[in-house]
Design an enzyme around this catalytic site. Structure first.
Site, mmCIF file in Angstrom:
data_model
loop_
_atom_site.group_PDB
_atom_site.id
_atom_site.type_symbol
_atom_site.label_atom_id
_atom_site.label_comp_id
_atom_site.label_asym_id
_atom_site.label_seq_id
_atom_site.Cartn_x
_atom_site.Cartn_y
_atom_site.Cartn_z
ATOM 1 N N ASP A 71 -8.518 -4.217 -6.806
ATOM 2 C CA ASP A 71 -8.070 -3.255 -5.807
ATOM 3 C C ASP A 71 -8.030 -1.849 -6.416
ATOM 4 O O ASP A 71 -7.473 -1.654 -7.504
ATOM 5 C CB ASP A 71 -6.679 -3.666 -5.300
ATOM 6 N N SER B 44 0.832 -1.188 0.000
ATOM 7 C CA SER B 44 0.000 0.000 0.000
ATOM 8 C C SER B 44 0.877 1.253 0.000
ATOM 9 O O SER B 44 1.749 1.403 -0.852
ATOM 10 C CB SER B 44 -0.930 -0.049 1.225
ATOM 11 N N HIS C 280 -7.748 -5.156 -1.075
ATOM 12 C CA HIS C 280 -6.478 -4.475 -0.818
ATOM 13 C C HIS C 280 -5.654 -5.169 0.250
ATOM 14 O O HIS C 280 -4.484 -4.834 0.451
ATOM 15 C CB HIS C 280 -6.762 -3.028 -0.410
#
Length: 500
Positions: A353, A290, A409
């Site tokens: 995602d 991320s 995610h």
């Protein structure tokens, strides 16, 4: 049929097979035990894929025989580590999926996941925003001693920048730090694992955000020259997202943990380790998930652009990034500069995602080249770097349909997809026996009939203990070390001392 937390059972054509590498998953306040793969077993012997699969049509054992053909010839990481780290841009290794590459990606993904598992994000904790464990106890406390790495330094960043959803702060009036957050670590492989890997591996692992997806709203979605924050670059048109850049370069001189920027902490520690092991074969591996993926790419660029990876004997230490669910970082000129410098980036993403699609929603590498040329100077024209390995959670029969975007995610879910991926059009078959129950550690993503509770990972009594009087309280933790005393010396050698 169920997957329990003590043994994983995988349903195969109405038969149940226990996975071969499962061990109990239990958590105590001090030593949470995470079920992972036996990480280095593949380095000294032929890969062995447990005979586990999902419910599928067709012959189970014919699919297993096909997979066994991939691993009959003995291969060692030590023999092919340069290929695994992208010397040939992973050509021919992603489809079909190279078994050793898959194992290594999962291993580095687990090192990124460790940043989440070790982070104290409880606002009722006086240590919120810090790491739960000391560097010496880090991997042992996370049941990752078999990875064979030793943490050499923690990385901190100032929380005074405009990314409120990335930083966590305690509600206590007296806390460990008012302006710092722990955001990752530097680690180095020990002697035993280095022999198996074929080189001494220095790893930088960056933490992502522990909130759901709110941090995307914090992005200014504004590109600025990377050189504007005193990172060297010969081309002023090379630009990166301003929030990422500020997080990497800002500091608070009044804070003992972030009086040096994350950038300065990384560069000085990498320089120190390269000096110690300069006579050995070396690699620099940077990983993150991320927002941590963006920091991984930025720091990899910085290390190579400054020439830090070039040793005294003129050898260039290869620098590779294994990125998981990362956003776009910079413009097309940044992408091109990364390619010129030879920084290798492999991005693992879930196609559902939304984070890898941000920023640069309208102007990105997917639009026609002519349009990108016209939009090149716009402050919101972005381009991904490196090579992409795209996975699809709809291919896993273990996962359910959900409208929760954070599931797509989630890093544990992505590692699950990676374990079952063998190439486009290939059947989803778990290769390492990695426990699917890990998917629900911080999500509600596994199908309900596996009977794995959602969000099951928690610390015993949320870290509370009884004192001598029988009252419940938060225990004191060991004092965190100050920044190393030799940081100034290495900054001077790097030509950065004038910035202090």
């Amino acid at each position: 049929m169920a997957i329990s937390l003590s043994k994983t059972f995988l349903s195969i054509a109405h038969q149940v097979f226990p996975s071969e590498k499962c061990r109990p998953v239990s958590f105590s306040g001090r030593e949470p035990q995470l079920q992972r793969t036996t990480s280095m077993g593949f380095a000294t012997r032929s890969l062995r894929m447990p005979r586990v699969s999902s419910k599928t049509s067709g012959s189970l054992f014919s699919s297993i025989d096909e997979l066994d053909k991939e691993t009959r010839e003995e291969r060692r990481v030590a023999d092919v580590w340069r290929e695994i780290h992208g010397v040939d841009d992973w050509v021919g290794m992603l489809d079909p999926m190279d078994p050793l590459l898959r194992s290594e990606l999962i291993r580095y993904g687990e090192m990124a996941q460790a940043c989440y598992d070790a982070f104290d994000f409880d606002p009722f904790s006086k240590y919120c925003g810090s790491c739960r464990f000391t560097p010496r106890q880090f991997f042992d406390s996370l049941a990752m001693a078999d990875h064979g790495y030793v943490v050499s330094r923690y990385i901190f960043a100032t929380s005074n920048i405009n990314l409120p959803n990335f930083f966590k702060k305690s509600r206590w009036p007296k806390v460990w730090s008012k302006s710092a957050n722990w955001i990752g670590y530097v680690a180095v492989s020990n002697d035993e694992i280095s022999k198996r890997l074929g080189r001494r591996d220095i790893v930088v692992a960056w933490r992502g955000t522990v909130t759901r997806l709110e941090w995307i709203a914090d992005l200014m979605d504004f590109l600025k020259p990377i050189s504007s924050n005193k990172i060297p670059c010969p081309d002023s048109t090379v630009k990166v997202e301003s929030g990422f850049l500020d997080l990497y370069t800002d500091k608070d001189v009044n804070c003992r943990f972030c009086k040096f920027s994350a950038r300065e902490q990384i560069l000085t520690e990498v320089k120190r380790l390269l000096e110690i092991y300069q006579l050995e074969e070396l690699s620099l591996t940077i990983t993150g998930h991320s927002l941590g993926s963006a920091l991984a790419i930025l720091s990899a660029y910085d290390i190579v652009e400054t020439g830090l990876n070039v040793l005294q004997d003129s050898r260039a230490v290869p620098v590779s990034v294994f990125s998981f669910s990362g956003p776009r970082v910079g413009n097309v000129r940044f992408k091109e500069r990364m390619e010129v410098l030879g920084v290798k980036v492999l991005r693992v993403v879930n196609v559902h995602d939304i984070v890898p699609k941000s920023p640069g929603l309208f102007f990105n590498e997917n639009v026609p080249l002519l349009l990108m040329k016209m939009a090149e100077r716009l402050p919101w024209s972005y381009s991904h770097v490196g090579v992409e390995l795209s996975l699809d959670h709809k291919n896993s029969p273990f996962l359910k349909e959900t409208g929760d975007l954070s599931c797509a995610h989630n890093l544990e879910a992505l590692l699950h997809l990676l374990d079952g991926y063998h190439g486009k059009g290939h059947r989803f078959v778990l290769a390492s026996g990695r426990d699917p129950a890990l998917v629900n550690k911080a999500t509600d993503f596994l199908k309900d009939h596996y009977l794995v509770p959602p969000y099951w990972r928690q610390y015993e009594n949320k870290g509370m203990v009884r004192n001598e009087d029988g009252r419940w309280m938060q225990p004191e933790r060991p004092k965190l070390d100050d920044q190393p005393e030799d940081t100034h010396r290495y900054l001077k050698q790097l030509g950065l001392a004038s910035h202090h």
